[in-house]
Design a protein around this motif. Structure first.
Motif, short mmCIF file in Angstrom:
data_model
loop_
_atom_site.label_atom_id
_atom_site.label_comp_id
_atom_site.label_asym_id
_atom_site.label_seq_id
_atom_site.Cartn_x
_atom_site.Cartn_y
_atom_site.Cartn_z
N LYS A 40 -52.73 -7.77 88.62
CA LYS A 40 -51.59 -7.12 88.00
C LYS A 40 -50.28 -7.42 88.72
O LYS A 40 -49.20 -7.30 88.14
CB LYS A 40 -51.80 -5.60 87.95
N ALA A 41 -50.38 -7.79 89.99
CA ALA A 41 -49.17 -8.00 90.80
C ALA A 41 -48.73 -9.45 90.90
O ALA A 41 -47.64 -9.72 91.38
CB ALA A 41 -49.41 -7.45 92.20
N ARG A 42 -49.55 -10.40 90.43
CA ARG A 42 -49.25 -11.82 90.69
C ARG A 42 -47.91 -12.26 90.10
O ARG A 42 -47.11 -12.93 90.78
CB ARG A 42 -50.39 -12.69 90.18
N ASP A 43 -47.67 -11.95 88.87
CA ASP A 43 -46.43 -12.40 88.24
C ASP A 43 -45.22 -11.78 88.91
O ASP A 43 -44.21 -12.46 89.16
CB ASP A 43 -46.43 -12.06 86.74
N TYR A 44 -45.31 -10.50 89.20
CA TYR A 44 -44.18 -9.83 89.86
C TYR A 44 -43.95 -10.41 91.25
O TYR A 44 -42.81 -10.66 91.64
CB TYR A 44 -44.46 -8.33 89.97
#
Length: 324
Positions: A40-44
């Protein structure tokens, strides 16, 4: 520039990152991060230039990381602070600091032994209106303090679902206290001093997860009384009022300060909107760099946890408890 890792990259962790990343003057940048759900955090993380680690342990062994900012579940804070101190990393930790006075004392002791800076994220200490309240009190504008009223509420629990850590009663005892009310406890300590005793009612009137209504009546060491409540299923609201023998000061929201003296003379002042997350992280970086000490004494951080822990005991026992 203080190279920092963000630990916990949910909504609030991202708020902290967004307050300083790519902005001039803060003296801090986020270079690494860890979170419970890496996917869930990769793009951010990619957008913000943050290198993701698979574990907190990996963060602490990263040679580029000089400090950690903890936006993790409440129950993890004490052990994470102690581990960071042992690794020689400075620590910014979100509130509540820890869940017990004993663990707060242990965390502070570890930081002092390691010689690292520890800062607690009570961001409302950085409001210009709060500085003015303290100045007015020091000047005797309200005379002897008799009573404090505090209210910090919001609708957050409408979004809580079973399985979310904030919906866990072990992580959120006394409903809105962990996410909201603990800020008001710190504000009262900041403005009016230490607590002596508390009486608490906390219950779920509507909520299916955590308590939605928590109310406290307390006495401060000065002898002044306190009335405080935090609601987890209500419109967002912040208010703190100080009543003294010569007048009253009331902060309505973050920017509007009202004063009335005992003769009826009054004034209202509006203050500029302040990025208080940017301000607290900037103050943390400055303290690490050898500048002014972070403006929340560690003994007050411990006392805030002691008040929280005592409130939990008082609510469970339906009795009056002295604050240690």
């Amino acid at each position: 520039m203080l190279n920092t890792a963000i630990v916990g990259m949910g909504g609030w962790g991202r708020t902290l990152v967004n307050s300083v990343q790519g902005r001039n003057g803060a003296g801090i940048r986020f270079v690494a991060g860890a979170t419970g759900n890496l996917d869930k955090a990769r793009d951010y993380a990619a957008e913000k230039g943050i290198r993701l680690h698979s574990s907190y342990e990996a963060v602490l062994t990263d040679p580029e990381v000089q400090a950690v900012a903890l936006a993790s579940p409440h129950s993890m804070h004490a052990e994470q602070v102690i581990a960071a101190a042992r690794a020689g990393k400075h620590v910014f930790v979100e509130k509540p600091f820890t869940m017990t006075k004993a663990s707060a004392e242990a965390a502070v002791a570890a930081c002092r032994k390691a010689g690292v800076v520890m800062a607690l994220g009570h961001n409302r200490r950085f409001l210009p209106a709060v500085a003015e309240m303290k100045a007015q009190m020091a000047a005797g504008a309200i005379g002897t303090l008799l009573h404090v009223e505090g209210q910090f509420s919001g609708p957050g629990a409408y979004n809580y679902q079973e399985g979310m850590w904030r919906a866990d009663r072990d992580e959120s005892p006394l409903g809105g206290m962990g996410g909201m009310g603990i800020h008001m406890v710190d504000m009262i300590i900041n403005l009016a001093g230490r607590f002596q005793d508390v009486r608490v009612i906390s219950k779920a009137q509507v909520s299916k997860t955590i308590d939605d209504t928590t109310a406290m009546l307390a006495t401060l060491e000065s002898g002044a009384t306190v009335g405080f409540s935090t609601l987890a299923l209500a419109a967002r609201y912040w208010r703190v009022a100080l009543f003294g023998t010569e007048g009253l000061l009331e902060l309505r929201g973050h920017e509007n300060l009202f004063f009335r003296d005992r003769h009826g003379k009054e004034w209202t002042r509006d203050f500029p909107v302040t990025d208080i997350e940017h301000a607290e992280l900037e103050a943390f970086a400055a303290a690490v760099a050898g500048g002014p000490e972070y403006p929340l004494p560690l003994e007050e951080a411990i006392h805030g946890v002691s008040v929280f822990e005592t409130m939990i005991q008082a609510a469970t026992a339906h009795s009056v408890y002295a604050v240690a």
